[in-house]
Design a protein around this motif. Structure first.
Motif, mmCIF file in Angstrom:
data_model
loop_
_atom_site.group_PDB
_atom_site.id
_atom_site.type_symbol
_atom_site.label_atom_id
_atom_site.label_comp_id
_atom_site.label_asym_id
_atom_site.label_seq_id
_atom_site.Cartn_x
_atom_site.Cartn_y
_atom_site.Cartn_z
ATOM 1 N N ARG A 153 -8.428 -5.987 9.410
ATOM 2 C CA ARG A 153 -8.123 -7.317 8.890
ATOM 3 C C ARG A 153 -6.643 -7.518 8.601
ATOM 4 N N THR A 154 -5.935 -6.431 8.255
ATOM 5 C CA THR A 154 -4.520 -6.571 7.905
ATOM 6 C C THR A 154 -3.581 -6.272 9.067
ATOM 7 N N GLY A 155 -4.108 -5.608 10.099
ATOM 8 C CA GLY A 155 -3.272 -5.204 11.220
ATOM 9 C C GLY A 155 -2.410 -3.988 10.909
ATOM 10 N N ARG A 156 -2.633 -3.372 9.763
ATOM 11 C CA ARG A 156 -1.885 -2.165 9.382
ATOM 12 C C ARG A 156 -2.545 -0.936 9.996
ATOM 13 N N SER A 157 -1.805 0.159 10.052
ATOM 14 C CA SER A 157 -2.353 1.389 10.626
ATOM 15 C C SER A 157 -3.411 1.978 9.698
ATOM 16 N N VAL A 158 -4.350 2.695 10.304
ATOM 17 C CA VAL A 158 -5.383 3.386 9.522
ATOM 18 C C VAL A 158 -4.722 4.367 8.566
ATOM 19 N N ARG A 159 -3.687 5.050 9.046
ATOM 20 C CA ARG A 159 -2.991 6.027 8.205
ATOM 21 C C ARG A 159 -2.437 5.368 6.946
ATOM 22 N N LEU A 160 -1.762 4.223 7.103
ATOM 23 C CA LEU A 160 -1.181 3.523 5.950
ATOM 24 C C LEU A 160 -2.273 3.026 5.009
ATOM 25 N N VAL A 161 -3.313 2.422 5.572
ATOM 26 C CA VAL A 161 -4.398 1.890 4.743
ATOM 27 C C VAL A 161 -5.101 3.017 3.995
ATOM 28 N N ARG A 162 -5.432 4.105 4.691
ATOM 29 C CA ARG A 162 -6.117 5.236 4.054
ATOM 30 C C ARG A 162 -5.262 5.819 2.939
ATOM 31 N N THR A 163 -3.980 6.020 3.218
ATOM 32 C CA THR A 163 -3.086 6.597 2.215
ATOM 33 C C THR A 163 -2.979 5.679 1.002
ATOM 34 N N THR A 164 -2.831 4.387 1.222
ATOM 35 C CA THR A 164 -2.716 3.428 0.116
ATOM 36 C C THR A 164 -3.970 3.437 -0.735
ATOM 37 N N ILE A 165 -5.134 3.374 -0.097
ATOM 38 C CA ILE A 165 -6.400 3.377 -0.836
ATOM 39 C C ILE A 165 -6.517 4.644 -1.673
ATOM 40 N N GLU A 166 -6.232 5.799 -1.061
ATOM 41 C CA GLU A 166 -6.421 7.061 -1.778
ATOM 42 C C GLU A 166 -5.415 7.245 -2.900
ATOM 43 N N VAL A 167 -4.186 6.767 -2.727
ATOM 44 C CA VAL A 167 -3.202 6.844 -3.815
ATOM 45 C C VAL A 167 -3.666 5.989 -4.993
ATOM 46 N N VAL A 168 -4.142 4.780 -4.718
ATOM 47 C CA VAL A 168 -4.640 3.890 -5.775
ATOM 48 C C VAL A 168 -5.844 4.517 -6.480
ATOM 49 N N VAL A 169 -6.752 5.084 -5.703
ATOM 50 C CA VAL A 169 -7.964 5.695 -6.257
ATOM 51 C C VAL A 169 -7.620 6.897 -7.130
ATOM 52 N N VAL A 170 -6.740 7.773 -6.626
ATOM 53 C CA VAL A 170 -6.354 8.969 -7.391
ATOM 54 C C VAL A 170 -5.632 8.574 -8.672
ATOM 55 N N LEU A 171 -4.693 7.660 -8.572
ATOM 56 C CA LEU A 171 -3.931 7.246 -9.751
ATOM 57 C C LEU A 171 -4.852 6.626 -10.800
ATOM 58 N N THR A 172 -5.752 5.751 -10.368
ATOM 59 C CA THR A 172 -6.697 5.124 -11.297
ATOM 60 C C THR A 172 -7.590 6.175 -11.949
ATOM 61 N N GLY A 173 -8.133 7.078 -11.129
ATOM 62 C CA GLY A 173 -8.996 8.134 -11.665
ATOM 63 C C GLY A 173 -8.275 9.042 -12.632
ATOM 64 N N TRP A 174 -7.044 9.415 -12.299
ATOM 65 C CA TRP A 174 -6.249 10.277 -13.169
ATOM 66 C C TRP A 174 -5.974 9.587 -14.506
ATOM 67 N N LEU A 175 -5.637 8.298 -14.463
ATOM 68 C CA LEU A 175 -5.395 7.554 -15.702
ATOM 69 C C LEU A 175 -6.652 7.456 -16.560
ATOM 70 N N LEU A 176 -7.830 7.498 -15.912
ATOM 71 C CA LEU A 176 -9.104 7.463 -16.645
ATOM 72 C C LEU A 176 -9.537 8.846 -17.134
ATOM 73 N N GLY A 177 -8.810 9.890 -16.747
ATOM 74 C CA GLY A 177 -9.133 11.242 -17.207
ATOM 75 C C GLY A 177 -9.690 12.162 -16.142
ATOM 76 N N GLY A 178 -9.706 11.723 -14.882
ATOM 77 C CA GLY A 178 -10.170 12.578 -13.790
ATOM 78 C C GLY A 178 -9.178 13.697 -13.526
ATOM 79 N N THR A 179 -9.651 14.740 -12.835
ATOM 80 C CA THR A 179 -8.842 15.927 -12.598
ATOM 81 C C THR A 179 -8.067 15.824 -11.293
ATOM 82 N N PHE A 180 -6.747 15.758 -11.405
ATOM 83 C CA PHE A 180 -5.854 15.800 -10.250
ATOM 84 C C PHE A 180 -5.172 17.156 -10.275
ATOM 85 N N GLY A 181 -5.128 17.819 -9.125
ATOM 86 C CA GLY A 181 -4.494 19.130 -9.111
ATOM 87 C C GLY A 181 -4.339 19.688 -7.717
ATOM 88 N N LEU A 182 -4.243 21.002 -7.651
ATOM 89 C CA LEU A 182 -4.008 21.714 -6.402
ATOM 90 C C LEU A 182 -5.060 21.385 -5.345
#
Length: 196
Positions: A141-170
């Motif tokens: 729908r956006t015409g953006r690359s899968v790589r960019l879209v996947r990376t953006t989604i996962e960065v948002v998801v990880v950051l949100t989860g980490w702020l809620l207390g999820g475990t980010f690490g190695l």
């Protein structure tokens, strides 16, 4: 074994294996897969089980498919239900381990199993997982690359989860780097041809 039976069996075993891999990485306590950082954070904040949160998030992601005009398959729905139900059982059975060596072993086993399980359920061609469809839908729908879209989604998801207390690490980083090449290796070995 008839091909249809094999496809359905491989789908369910792949999804169950995926859930077990999630539990292994959570029990390692060294970080989680990107979406599981969000699931952990939401579970901590709501008091719901990890599996229940996984199902609810999967359902919400599927609702996002509607404006993206993505079409689910039986594998898409099974993804939400089987993984959500199985991950709570796996977490109840897999013990918390002490010692860095044991925790690393759990994490590595979880990453490799996750890649094999992903290839198994994708390889039957019965529909993408909710999060995969979200990625491909946004890319289309956006015409953006899968790589960019996947990376953006996962960065948002990880950051949100980490702020809620999820475990980010190695493990979060190791998973991001290793799972793609591993799935690529497993996929040809797990693909079931629909027709000869």
């Amino acid at each position: 074994m008839p091909r249809r039976t094999r496809r359905l069996t491989q789908l369910v075993l792949g999804l169950a294996g995926y859930a077990v891999s999630m539990a292994l990485m959570v029990r390692a306590g060294l970080g989680s897969m990107p979406w599981d950082v969000l699931h952990q954070g939401l579970a901590l904040r709501t008091g719901l089980s990890f599996g229940t949160v996984t199902v609810l998030v999967g359902g919400l992601v599927l609702l996002l498919w509607i404006p993206l005009r993505e079409r689910p398959g039986i594998g898409t729905v099974a993804n939400v239900v089987v993984i959500g139900a199985t991950v709570d059982v796996a977490l109840a059975v897999i013990p918390v381990v002490d010692g860095l060596g044991a925790r690393i072993a759990l994490a590595v086993t979880g990453i490799v199993l996750n890649a094999a399980a992903t290839a198994a359920y994708i390889g039957v061609g019965l529909g993408p997982g909710p999060r995969d469809g979200l990625m491909t839908g946004f890319a289309a729908r956006t015409g953006r690359s899968v790589r960019l879209v996947r990376t953006t989604i996962e960065v948002v998801v990880v950051l949100t989860g980490w702020l809620l207390g999820g475990t980010f690490g190695l493990v979060t980083v190791a998973y991001a780097l290793a799972v793609g090449p591993l799935v690529q290796w497993f996929l040809p070995r797990c693909t079931v041809r629909v027709r000869d």
